[in-house]
Write an enzyme that holds these catalytic residues in place. Structure first.
Site, PDB file in Angstrom:
ATOM      1  N   GLY A 147      20.951  46.819  10.245  1.00 57.91           N
ATOM      2  CA  GLY A 147      21.063  45.678  11.135  1.00 57.91           C
ATOM      3  C   GLY A 147      21.382  44.421  10.366  1.00 57.91           C
ATOM      4  O   GLY A 147      21.334  44.385   9.133  1.00 57.91           O
ATOM      5  N   PRO A 148      21.734  43.366  11.071  1.00 58.23           N
ATOM      6  CA  PRO A 148      22.069  42.100  10.411  1.00 58.23           C
ATOM      7  C   PRO A 148      20.848  41.486   9.748  1.00 58.23           C
ATOM      8  O   PRO A 148      19.706  41.887  10.006  1.00 58.23           O
ATOM      9  CB  PRO A 148      22.600  41.227  11.566  1.00 58.23           C
ATOM     10  N   SER A 186      39.409  46.942  16.677  1.00 63.42           N
ATOM     11  CA  SER A 186      38.880  46.539  17.983  1.00 63.42           C
ATOM     12  C   SER A 186      39.553  45.299  18.549  1.00 63.42           C
ATOM     13  O   SER A 186      39.246  44.905  19.680  1.00 63.42           O
ATOM     14  CB  SER A 186      37.373  46.275  17.869  1.00 63.42           C
ATOM     15  N   THR A 238      12.789  44.638   6.523  1.00 65.66           N
ATOM     16  CA  THR A 238      11.822  44.759   5.423  1.00 65.66           C
ATOM     17  C   THR A 238      10.393  44.715   5.927  1.00 65.66           C
ATOM     18  O   THR A 238       9.528  45.468   5.460  1.00 65.66           O
ATOM     19  CB  THR A 238      12.073  43.635   4.412  1.00 65.66           C
ATOM     20  N   GLY A 275      17.723  39.150   8.921  1.00 61.97           N
ATOM     21  CA  GLY A 275      16.757  38.393   9.701  1.00 61.97           C
ATOM     22  C   GLY A 275      16.232  39.068  10.940  1.00 61.97           C
ATOM     23  O   GLY A 275      15.620  38.409  11.775  1.00 61.97           O
ATOM     24  N   VAL A 276      16.437  40.394  11.076  1.00 56.70           N
ATOM     25  CA  VAL A 276      15.939  41.080  12.273  1.00 56.70           C
ATOM     26  C   VAL A 276      14.640  41.842  12.009  1.00 56.70           C
ATOM     27  O   VAL A 276      14.114  42.475  12.914  1.00 56.70           O
ATOM     28  CB  VAL A 276      17.010  42.045  12.832  1.00 56.70           C
ATOM     29  N   GLY A 277      14.116  41.801  10.770  1.00 60.06           N
ATOM     30  CA  GLY A 277      12.809  42.383  10.497  1.00 60.06           C
ATOM     31  C   GLY A 277      12.837  43.755   9.876  1.00 60.06           C
ATOM     32  O   GLY A 277      11.895  44.531  10.060  1.00 60.06           O
ATOM     33  N   LYS A 287      28.091  43.088  20.096  1.00 61.52           N
ATOM     34  CA  LYS A 287      29.167  42.267  20.656  1.00 61.52           C
ATOM     35  C   LYS A 287      28.740  41.633  21.976  1.00 61.52           C
ATOM     36  O   LYS A 287      29.041  40.459  22.239  1.00 61.52           O
ATOM     37  CB  LYS A 287      30.421  43.123  20.843  1.00 61.52           C
TER      38      LYS A 287
END
Length: 937
Positions: free
Chosen positions: A408-409, A782, A415, A411-413, A825
């Site tokens: 995932g990108p 895409s 770790t 800062g999404v948690g 998206k």
């Protein structure tokens, strides 16, 4: 040397720490400190040959007796080289640190007067500091009567301490003294003979022994030996000639015996050596020394290392290997090149947790779920997978679970999820960062034949946590590289394979280590850079970005309390209303994670901290606070020292005043947002402002940081029919642009972009397509439908709807193919304020992962062919085909209702269906054109 020395009543004093200058000895010193330079300049330089100074020993021992005042400041002395008339040598004169004002100097009561044999002056560059080099000769003993200071150095009132001429003549007539002096000379002559064989310097010393009187010879002879500070002080205090000669006799005899023992050891070792054994000379000498001293039973470092290795509980085969290496180490000397590397290797073997494991507490799924819910908001699918893993561990503790890979990108948690797994299992947590690793040795370790070799990061991490079953996080596994030093990703294949990691072979260890008890968790931003064999060994769990509603919940429940705690604030000082957090999310952050949101909240907290401190500085003191005054406090404050604190008993009923307490908390408003964070960075009108003319369309792309909105701009100009592409584009997207232009040119007549007589749209003009944000690399298929829409808008001179974004790959025949990253998206479109999203029809199944709140705010349009996209992309219809929309409200096993609008190339009428069965949903997802089994409501 002089027979008698007339001493003045007062001498300048140069302190020597842990060293003594005896009469007759010669010392060379270099004076650099301000006190010693001043002493030499005034007492020696200005008085020339008549100058005398006193050398006074300084004790380190706190129990030593001191004479004179106990001063709280020291005087700097200098280091120098020391020699005697018997044997040349060097030693450091001891220094008293003048910068430490708290040190107490313990002066010895007796010293030696010295004169300068040679004096030279110099200037250091570039500082210009004056220095002196002085050669001093000890003359006679004196006793300190009173010690005082003169400027920066010390002076002392002294009295002569040597025996008088009458006393010395009386002692020399004593038969016992005559016998002792003969014995001393005989022993000294024997010592000189031994030294003559070794150093070839006995001739001068024999002459000195025959010409110098006995009472001076004792001091001169002893001054050339290495002895302790206490023995030096004992010789200095021996004013009586009989006592002095007796002590000198003892020291000379001891020195002679040590030389004889060394010769015996050397002869013993040399007798056992052959020409091929010369390199082991030092080792044999050390062994012979230990045998001679009887020091075999003393415990040393190697014995402690062996005991540590025995307690490490190594497997039998590894213990045999370690014993062989330990035997090799015992045969080596510390000076040998391989000694340190072998010892470090054995210490690593002893430190590794071969069988030491964390004792897991009984798994409580309810408690684990509560822990996950308290640490993370949302992420229902991820939490469910973790709970499933824990449930299997509860039923079968020795089960080998899969390797979870959170993708995932930032800062999404990702770790923090790994640390939550460790907390739920009750295990230790270790993080291994793989970002930028290009050397295979970082995983497998370096071979011990290399200089500076070390174990790999996995073995080093296990050594740090000291257990064999931790939760190990392989962070940024997608950012490993490869070069001539190997491929770390290939080395990880063995680590993450349950069938191979039972005998993981680190090149540094060179013995197998069991990694099967380690719980591996990996994180990545993208799956594409991960090699397929490595990806096959992991179970990928995607963590898409958060919706604004989820960010709001995370900020209110997690981020704001953490930010306030990090800045020393609380709700009494700062309050951030929910409406202001929404504005921060909408106007200042457009990201998949919450890192920038946390940074903006931290900026507000810092601004609040400044206001709190400013109010504190203007707040009056409490009337109950009294000023404490004491001489001890004033003295310590003046010296810059620490101050003792007065402790108030616990039982005392005192209410401590809080000067930081504010009358009312600071509440963040919109004005404060703009003042602290600046003007808004984003607004919902961006798409409408940019799509103002034909030739511009809005696309949706996926990046490592989540989904993003990408504008595509096309324009025409006079030319030769060429296509120009800019925006740092990759090969795939360039090919998509060429396919889009070809399809538009082929369908120009059907799309009413050109008359039937016109055969070429590009006749006499060039087309330029640009992707803004040129500094960001772009690639992927895409953008096909977005490129076609921009070209049709350009040639048809019709504007694209500003509230519509699209994504999808297209073929040369006009089919719209599915793409990836649909959830990211759609979340990006939601963040940008887009109201309508056109997706490939075969991506319908991916909408189940999108939060229902996001779907409810968007109109999802599914397209099978390019004509379907064009029908809905423009403000006015420009296509010959009509579109049928199917609105479906379902209450399936999904948590909330889902709105789907399916585009089919039939008719143009809406049909609503409600409460359909699961089989019908599957039919719609499989083929949206079929309507069998539905009930019209």
């Amino acid at each position: 040397m002089v027979e008698s020395v007339e001493l003045p009543s007062r001498l300048g004093i140069l302190p020597f720490r842990n060293k003594v200058l005896l009469p007759g000895a010669i010392i060379r010193i270099r004076c650099t400190s301000s006190s010693s330079v001043k002493l030499v300049e005034q007492e020696l330089w200005q008085r020339e040959e008549k100058g005398l100074i006193g050398i006074l020993p300084v004790r380190d021992d706190a129990d030593a007796s001191a004479i004179g005042p106990v001063l709280s400041q020291g005087v700097g002395s200098d280091s120098g080289d020391r020699s005697s008339r018997v044997q040349s040598g060097t030693s450091d004169s001891q220094r008293v640190d003048g910068k430490n004002h708290q040190e107490v100097i313990q002066w010895h009561s007796r010293g030696v007067a010295a004169r300068a044999l040679q004096l030279s002056r110099g200037v250091e560059k570039p500082s210009g500091r004056v220095t002196y080099t002085v050669v001093l000769e000890g003359l006679c003993r004196f006793t300190v009567q009173e010690l005082s200071t003169r400027g920066t150095y010390y002076t002392a009132r002294i009295s002569h301490s040597e025996m008088t001429k009458e006393e010395m003549e009386q002692v020399e007539q004593d038969p016992e003294f005559v016998s002792l002096s003969r014995q001393f000379k005989a022993t000294a002559m024997e010592l000189i003979s031994v030294l003559e064989q070794k150093q070839k310097t006995g001739g001068r010393i024999k002459v000195l022994l025959e010409t110098v009187p006995v009472h001076k010879l004792a001091d001169i002879f002893v001054a050339s030996f290495e002895m302790s500070f206490e023995e030096q002080l004992s010789m200095l205090d021996s004013v009586d000639l009989r006592v002095r000669l007796s002590k000198a006799m003892e020291l000379v005899d001891r020195h002679l015996q040590s030389i004889r023992v060394a010769e015996k050891i050397t002869q013993k070792v040399e007798g056992q050596l052959s020409k091929s054994q010369k390199e082991f000379l030092l080792r044999q000498q050390m062994r012979a020394i230990k045998e001679e001293l009887g020091d075999d039973h003393d415990e040393d470092d190697l014995v402690a290392l062996e005991r540590k290795m025995q307690s490490a509980e190594m497997p039998a085969n590894i213990w045999k290997h370690a014993q062989r290496e330990l035997r090799s180490l015992k045969k080596m000397q510390p000076q040998q090149p391989g000694y340190n590397s072998l010892r470090v290797y054995l210490e690593l073997l002893a430190d590794l947790p071969w069988k030491k494991a964390t004792e897991e507490h009984e798994l409580d799924l309810k408690a684990a779920k509560e822990r996950l819910d308290s640490d993370h908001y949302g992420l229902v699918k991820v939490k469910q997978r973790i709970i499933e893993y824990l449930a299997v561990r509860k039923l079968k503790p020795d089960a080998r679970g899969p390797v979870l890979c959170f993708v995932g990108p930032p800062g999404v948690g990702k770790t923090s999820l790994a640390s939550s797994i460790a907390a739920a299992l009750g295990r230790k947590f270790v993080r291994i960062s793989l970002g930028g690793v290009k050397d295979e040795a970082d995983i497998r370790g370096h071979r011990r034949t290399y200089i500076g070799s070390m174990p790999g990061r996995l073995i080093d991490g296990l050594k740090r946590v000291a257990v064999c079953n931790p939760v190990m996080l392989l962070d940024e596994i997608d950012k490993t590289g490869s070069d001539v030093r190997g491929d770390p990703a290939s080395a990880l294949l063995e680590v993450l394979d349950p069938e191979q990691n039972k005998k993981f072979n680190d090149h540094y260890l060179n013995v197998p280590f069991d990694l099967s008890n380690v719980v591996f968790v990996a994180t990545a931003n993208r799956m594409q850079p991960i090699p397929p064999p490595l990806l096959d060994r992991m179970e990928v769990i995607e963590l898409p970005g958060y919706t604004p509603e989820e960010k709001l919940k995370i900020a209110m429940h997690h981020l704001i309390p953490r930010v306030l705690e990090q800045h020393g604030l609380s709700a009494e000082f700062l309050q951030i209303p929910e409406a202001m957090v929404k504005l921060v999310i909408q106007r200042y952050t457009r990201e998949a994670g919450v890192r920038n949101l946390e940074r903006n909240l931290a900026a507000l907290a810092r601004a609040a901290a400044v206001r709190v401190v400013e109010r504190d500085q203007t707040a009056p003191l409490n009337k109950d606070v009294h000023q404490v005054s004491s001489p001890l406090l004033e003295n310590r404050l003046s010296d810059g020292a620490e101050v003792d604190m007065e402790v108030i008993p616990i039982g005392a009923d005192h209410e401590m005043p809080n000067p930081l307490r504010m009358a009312s908390p600071l509440v963040v408003d919109e004005a404060m947002l703009e003042k602290v964070l600046g003007p808004p960075r984003f607004d919902d009108r961006e798409a409408a402002e940019r799509v103002i003319s034909p030739g511009i369309s809005v696309g949706l792309v996926w990046t490592a940081f989540g989904g993003e909105v990408q504008f595509v701009e096309a324009t025409a100009m006079s030319g030769k029919g060429e296509l120009h592409l800019t925006g740092q584009l990759g090969d795939v997207i360039k090919e998509s642009a060429q396919i889009a232009l070809t399809w538009v040119r082929a369908r120009a007549t059907d799309l009413k972009l050109a008359a039937a007589c016109e055969s070429n749209l590009l006749e006499g003009r060039d087309i330029h397509i640009h992707f803004p944000a040129g500094a960001v690399p772009k690639d992927g298929p895409s953008a096909g439908v977005t490129l076609v829409t921009a070209l049709v808008s350009l040639f048809g001179k019709k504007r694209v709807r500003a509230d519509t974004a699209m994504t999808g790959e297209m073929t040369l025949r006009g089919l719209v193919l599915p793409v990836g990253g649909i959830k990211d998206k759609i979340l990006a479109a939601h963040r940008y304020g887009i109201k309508r999203v056109i997706l490939p029809e075969r991506n319908l199944k991916d909408l189940a992962e999108v939060p229902s709140a996001v779907l409810a705010s968007l109109e999802i349009l599914l397209a099978k062919r390019m004509e379907d996209v064009l029908e809905q992309a423009f403000e006015a219809h420009c296509c010959v085909h009509r579109i049928k929309t199917l609105s479906i409200w379902s209450e399936l096993a999904l948590p909330n209702q889902v709105l789907l609008i399916i585009l089919v190339q039939e008719g143009s009428y809406p049909i609503c269906w409600r409460k359909f069965q699961l089989v019908c949903i599957k039919m719609v997802w499989g083929c949206s054109e079929r309507k069998e089994g539905y009930t019209d409501v």
